[in-house]
Write a protein that holds these residues in place. Structure first.
Motif, PDB file in Angstrom:
ATOM      1  N   GLY A   1       0.807  -1.211   0.000  1.00 52.72           N
ATOM      2  CA  GLY A   1       0.000   0.000   0.000  1.00 52.72           C
ATOM      3  C   GLY A   1       0.839   1.258   0.000  1.00 52.72           C
ATOM      4  N   LEU A   2       2.040   1.192  -0.577  1.00 52.31           N
ATOM      5  CA  LEU A   2       2.960   2.325  -0.605  1.00 52.31           C
ATOM      6  C   LEU A   2       3.089   2.868  -2.027  1.00 52.31           C
ATOM      7  CD1 LEU A   2       5.798   0.697   1.540  1.00 52.31           C
ATOM      8  CD2 LEU A   2       4.070   2.336   2.316  1.00 52.31           C
ATOM      9  N   PRO A   3       3.577   4.091  -2.167  1.00 47.81           N
ATOM     10  CA  PRO A   3       3.859   4.594  -3.518  1.00 47.81           C
ATOM     11  C   PRO A   3       4.876   3.691  -4.216  1.00 47.81           C
ATOM     12  CG  PRO A   3       3.983   6.365  -1.904  1.00 47.81           C
ATOM     13  CD  PRO A   3       3.830   5.087  -1.136  1.00 47.81           C
ATOM     14  N   GLU A   4       4.733   3.540  -5.525  1.00 51.31           N
ATOM     15  CA  GLU A   4       5.525   2.593  -6.301  1.00 51.31           C
ATOM     16  C   GLU A   4       7.031   2.738  -6.125  1.00 51.31           C
ATOM     17  OE1 GLU A   4       5.378   1.850 -10.676  1.00 51.31           O
ATOM     18  OE2 GLU A   4       3.294   1.388 -10.193  1.00 51.31           O
ATOM     19  N   ASP A   5       7.511   3.950  -5.989  1.00 48.93           N
ATOM     20  CA  ASP A   5       8.959   4.152  -5.913  1.00 48.93           C
ATOM     21  C   ASP A   5       9.502   4.151  -4.479  1.00 48.93           C
ATOM     22  OD1 ASP A   5       7.777   6.504  -5.143  1.00 48.93           O
ATOM     23  OD2 ASP A   5       9.042   7.805  -6.364  1.00 48.93           O
ATOM     24  N   SER A   6       8.696   3.772  -3.506  1.00 48.19           N
ATOM     25  CA  SER A   6       9.128   3.856  -2.114  1.00 48.19           C
ATOM     26  C   SER A   6       9.848   2.605  -1.610  1.00 48.19           C
ATOM     27  CB  SER A   6       7.943   4.162  -1.206  1.00 48.19           C
ATOM     28  OG  SER A   6       7.030   3.100  -1.236  1.00 48.19           O
ATOM     29  N   ALA A   7       9.697   1.485  -2.261  1.00 51.27           N
ATOM     30  CA  ALA A   7      10.356   0.262  -1.811  1.00 51.27           C
ATOM     31  C   ALA A   7      11.595   0.027  -2.666  1.00 51.27           C
ATOM     32  CB  ALA A   7       9.404  -0.932  -1.913  1.00 51.27           C
ATOM     33  N   GLN A   8      12.746   0.243  -2.083  1.00 52.52           N
ATOM     34  CA  GLN A   8      14.001   0.037  -2.791  1.00 52.52           C
ATOM     35  C   GLN A   8      14.878  -0.890  -1.951  1.00 52.52           C
ATOM     36  OE1 GLN A   8      14.537   1.228  -5.903  1.00 52.52           O
ATOM     37  NE2 GLN A   8      12.472   2.060  -5.769  1.00 52.52           N
ATOM     38  N   LEU A   9      15.099  -2.106  -2.432  1.00 46.81           N
ATOM     39  CA  LEU A   9      15.944  -3.045  -1.717  1.00 46.81           C
ATOM     40  C   LEU A   9      17.410  -2.721  -1.995  1.00 46.81           C
ATOM     41  CD1 LEU A   9      14.125  -6.436  -2.434  1.00 46.81           C
ATOM     42  CD2 LEU A   9      13.736  -4.818  -0.587  1.00 46.81           C
TER      43      LEU A   9
END
Length: 174
Positions: A52-60
């Motif tokens: 449920g986060l903005p698309e660019d917010s999850a960066q591994l």
């Protein structure tokens, strides 16, 4: 005739309840599977969407990606609540604490530590650990979304968060 009609009503009620309760649970279970597969493959936009986060917010990062690629999981039957669904699971991942304990003491720099960790995470004989978790899901605007709980974070990061908490509570320096 009355018994037959009563039986038919009870059957239809049970069948209807089973169908309506099963559909959201199977969709939630599918969302769990999609999330874990996306996480393991480094599909950041899908991971973010399912949280449920903005698309660019999850960066591994590089180390997290190395852990994610080693993760395996088994999902169990979902449990439904009024506003949430829980999917019990066992996530098998690198045992970060065991890896840290096995690193040589003479590592002199942050770059050396990063390289040593990457090599250890990618080694064929890296210690693994099982993390039992309950994946929590709630229905969002775009379907079922996972809730990032401390136990899910711990499983995805190989026990690193709980190790850090133990060290900090004990007054030790990591």
């Amino acid at each position: 005739m009355v018994k037959r009609g009563l039986f038919l009503l009870l059957f239809l009620a049970a069948f209807g309840a089973g169908c309506s309760g099963g559909m959201p649970a199977s969709e939630a279970e599918a969302a769990c599977q999609e999330f874990l597969e996306a996480y393991a493959q480094g599909d950041n936009p899908t991971v973010a969407r399912l949280l449920g986060l903005p698309e660019d917010s999850a960066q591994l990062g590089e180390l997290q990606t190395a852990l994610a690629r080693r993760a395996e999981w088994e999902l169990e039957e979902p449990e439904t609540g009024e506003e949430m669904i829980w999917v019990p699971a066992v996530i098998t991942n690198v045992d970060v604490e065991a890896v840290l304990e096995s690193l040589p003491a003479e590592i002199a720099s942050q770059a050396e530590a990063r390289e040593a960790l990457l090599a250890a995470f990618q080694a064929e004989d890296v210690p693994m650990r099982e993390f039992p978790v309950e994946l929590e899901l709630q229905e969002g605007a775009e379907g079922w979304q996972l809730v990032m709980t401390p136990e899910l974070s711990d499983a995805l990061l190989g026990g690193y968060p709980s190790l850090m908490n133990r060290l900090l509570e004990g007054g030790e320096t990591p």
